[in-house]
Write an enzyme that holds these catalytic residues in place. Structure first.
Site, PDB file in Angstrom:
ATOM      1  CB  VAL A 128      25.873   8.605  25.570  1.00  0.00           C
ATOM      2  CG1 VAL A 128      26.730   9.379  26.350  1.00  0.00           C
ATOM      3  CG2 VAL A 128      26.478   7.443  25.010  1.00  0.00           C
ATOM      4  CB  CYS A 188      33.306   3.655  23.406  1.00  0.00           C
ATOM      5  SG  CYS A 188      32.512   3.164  21.573  1.00  0.00           S
ATOM      6  CE  LYS A 227      34.669   6.869  14.536  1.00  0.00           C
ATOM      7  NZ  LYS A 227      33.430   6.431  14.881  1.00  0.00           N
ATOM      8  CG  HIS A 260      33.099  -1.433  23.217  1.00  0.00           C
ATOM      9  ND1 HIS A 260      31.650  -1.724  22.993  1.00  0.00           N
ATOM     10  CD2 HIS A 260      33.410  -0.405  22.679  1.00  0.00           C
ATOM     11  CE1 HIS A 260      31.403  -0.886  22.304  1.00  0.00           C
ATOM     12  NE2 HIS A 260      32.188  -0.170  21.805  1.00  0.00           N
TER      13      HIS A 260
HETATM   14  P1  A2P Z   1      15.720  11.475  20.422  1.00  0.00           P
HETATM   15  O1  A2P Z   1      15.469  10.397  21.698  1.00  0.00           O
HETATM   16  O2  A2P Z   1      14.542  12.495  20.571  1.00  0.00           O
HETATM   17  O3  A2P Z   1      15.672  10.729  19.251  1.00  0.00           O
HETATM   18  P2  A2P Z   1      21.403   7.285  20.872  1.00  0.00           P
HETATM   19  O4  A2P Z   1      22.821   7.153  20.647  1.00  0.00           O
HETATM   20  O5  A2P Z   1      20.871   6.108  22.136  1.00  0.00           O
HETATM   21  O6  A2P Z   1      20.627   6.856  19.653  1.00  0.00           O
HETATM   22  O7  A2P Z   1      20.775   8.728  21.202  1.00  0.00           O
HETATM   23  C1  A2P Z   1      20.731   9.702  20.284  1.00  0.00           C
HETATM   24  C2  A2P Z   1      20.373  11.079  21.206  1.00  0.00           C
HETATM   25  O8  A2P Z   1      20.601  12.167  20.358  1.00  0.00           O
HETATM   26  C3  A2P Z   1      19.001  11.038  21.700  1.00  0.00           C
HETATM   27  O9  A2P Z   1      18.842  11.854  22.622  1.00  0.00           O
HETATM   28  C4  A2P Z   1      18.229  11.631  20.450  1.00  0.00           C
HETATM   29  O10 A2P Z   1      17.090  12.416  20.558  1.00  0.00           O
HETATM   30  C5  A2P Z   1      19.467  12.816  20.064  1.00  0.00           C
HETATM   31  N1  A2P Z   1      19.042  13.436  18.539  1.00  0.00           N
HETATM   32  C6  A2P Z   1      19.104  12.554  17.593  1.00  0.00           C
HETATM   33  N2  A2P Z   1      19.019  13.163  16.429  1.00  0.00           N
HETATM   34  C7  A2P Z   1      18.897  14.755  16.864  1.00  0.00           C
HETATM   35  C8  A2P Z   1      18.732  16.037  16.179  1.00  0.00           C
HETATM   36  N3  A2P Z   1      18.562  15.895  14.995  1.00  0.00           N
HETATM   37  N4  A2P Z   1      18.393  16.951  17.156  1.00  0.00           N
HETATM   38  C9  A2P Z   1      18.805  16.940  18.600  1.00  0.00           C
HETATM   39  N5  A2P Z   1      18.755  15.721  19.039  1.00  0.00           N
HETATM   40  C10 A2P Z   1      19.044  14.552  18.383  1.00  0.00           C
END
Ligand code: A2P
Length: 328
Positions: free
Chosen positions: A12, A125, A209, A238
């Site tokens: 996203v 979504c 949801k 979707h």
């Molecule tokens: P990262 O790429 O460093 O893991 P998706 O929905 O595609 O799985 O993406 C999740 C997003 O949220 C990614 O940018 C991920 O970063 C970030 N993210 C996941 N866990 C954390 C966290 N604990 N703190 C900050 N950002 C996070």
């Protein structure tokens, strides 16, 4: 406008950057955050190279924070991020059911955005894609009951979900047993009627949801809604098959007319020429495709229709940016 994105490296988050560019959103300053794993990575935005930082556990110095890093981090930190005046537009489910947090689809309830206390929630979504098509019909013919079955893409489980579909399909085609860890069962060549956790009433949380969020966005606490949510092996749009029972007389032709002049939807409904909504044609589009509109033959005064909408756009990044646009 000083903007920050939390979760900028995710499926996203990357779409948020594309949508901001494509819609010419006025950005004076953009800060990108993700987990510590991504700190130091670079991302290009409007020809500039930006370096991703680790998400802070302190106030974020920005006008608007677009957050898409999952529910647990938003639950824990969104109030802190907004504590020095930033507006957090949160894409997770952490705040959607909080009575103090508006849940907004700009085509439907933009007025609710004004009553925020630092956080605005972006809907699920599946809800958003159904709601943009259902709302104009509800306004015209008053929906009393909605039965919906979903066909949900792997993008709903983030970049990891999409990668798992591709890798496991490759494994399968190379004669290996498909596995994977994102979904409960192997996703290639499969259909999984299980998204999010099971609830006491037999529905999954994903299904509930749609019920809770549609009622909140429409301001229709009494609307009867039942959903079956299913994961299918597609990448990013979707689809949903809906049956809607109306209080006022509703014909397929009148519904087509109403939808043709409604924002956020495109009527794709020409069965004689094999034209109907599909995930492949809806992918990458801002509008949700609606078609297969027909009089339902099982119920009095009911219509059936089929929608396909890009899960990462109207289902997430586009709606988030549209909410931010309400504050330009
Ligand atoms: P990262 O790429 O460093 O893991 P998706 O929905 O595609 O799985 O993406 C999740 C997003 O949220 C990614 O940018 C991920 O970063 C970030 N993210 C996941 N866990 C954390 C966290 N604990 N703190 C900050 N950002 C996070």
């Amino acid at each position: 406008m000083r903007l920050a994105i939390v979760g900028a490296t995710g499926a996203v988050g990357r779409e948020l950057l594309n949508v901001l560019e494509d819609r010419n959103f006025p950005v004076d300053e953009l800060t990108l955050y993700a987990s510590s794993r991504s700190a130091g990575k670079t991302v290009s935005f409007r020809g500039e190279t930006l370096t991703v930082k680790e998400t802070p556990s302190a106030a974020i110095d920005a006008d608007i924070v677009l957050a898409s890093a999952g529910g647990s981090i938003s639950k824990k930190l969104a109030r802190t991020w907004s504590s020095k005046g930033a507006l957090v537009i949160d894409n997770s489910s952490a705040w959607r059911y909080d009575p103090d947090v508006p849940l907004v689809i700009p085509e439907i309830n933009p007025q609710d955005a004004k009553n925020h206390n630092g956080i605005i929630a972006n809907p699920n979504c599946t809800t958003a894609i159904l709601a943009v098509a259902l709302w104009p019909l509800h306004r015209a013919f008053k929906a009393s009951a909605v039965i919906v079955s979903t066909y949900q893409a792997t993008s709903g489980a983030g970049a990891e979900g999409m990668n798992e579909l591709l890798h496991e399909t490759e494994n399968y085609l190379n004669g290996k047993k498909p596995g994977g860890s994102v979904f409960q069962y192997p996703i290639p060549f499969n259909v999984i009627p299980h998204i999010d956790s099971f609830q006491d009433n037999g529905y999954t949380r994903e299904e509930m949801k749609v019920v809770w969020e549609t009622r909140k966005i429409f301001g229709a606490a009494e609307m009867k809604i039942s959903c079956t949510a299913v994961r299918i092996p597609t990448l990013r749009a979707h689809s949903e098959a809906a049956t809607v029972i109306f209080e006022k007389p509703a014909s397929a032709a009148a519904a087509r007319d109403v939808l043709a002049s409604s924002p956020g939807v495109k009527v794709v409904d020409d069965p004689a020429n094999n034209l109907y909504p599909m995930p492949l044609s809806a992918s990458g589009k801002w509008d949700v495709e609606v078609g297969r509109i027909r009089k339902n033959i099982a119920f009095e005064n009911a219509l059936d229709f089929f929608v396909s909408g890009d899960q990462l756009l109207k289902g997430a990044a586009l709606n988030t940016v549209q909410i931010a646009e309400l504050f330009i």
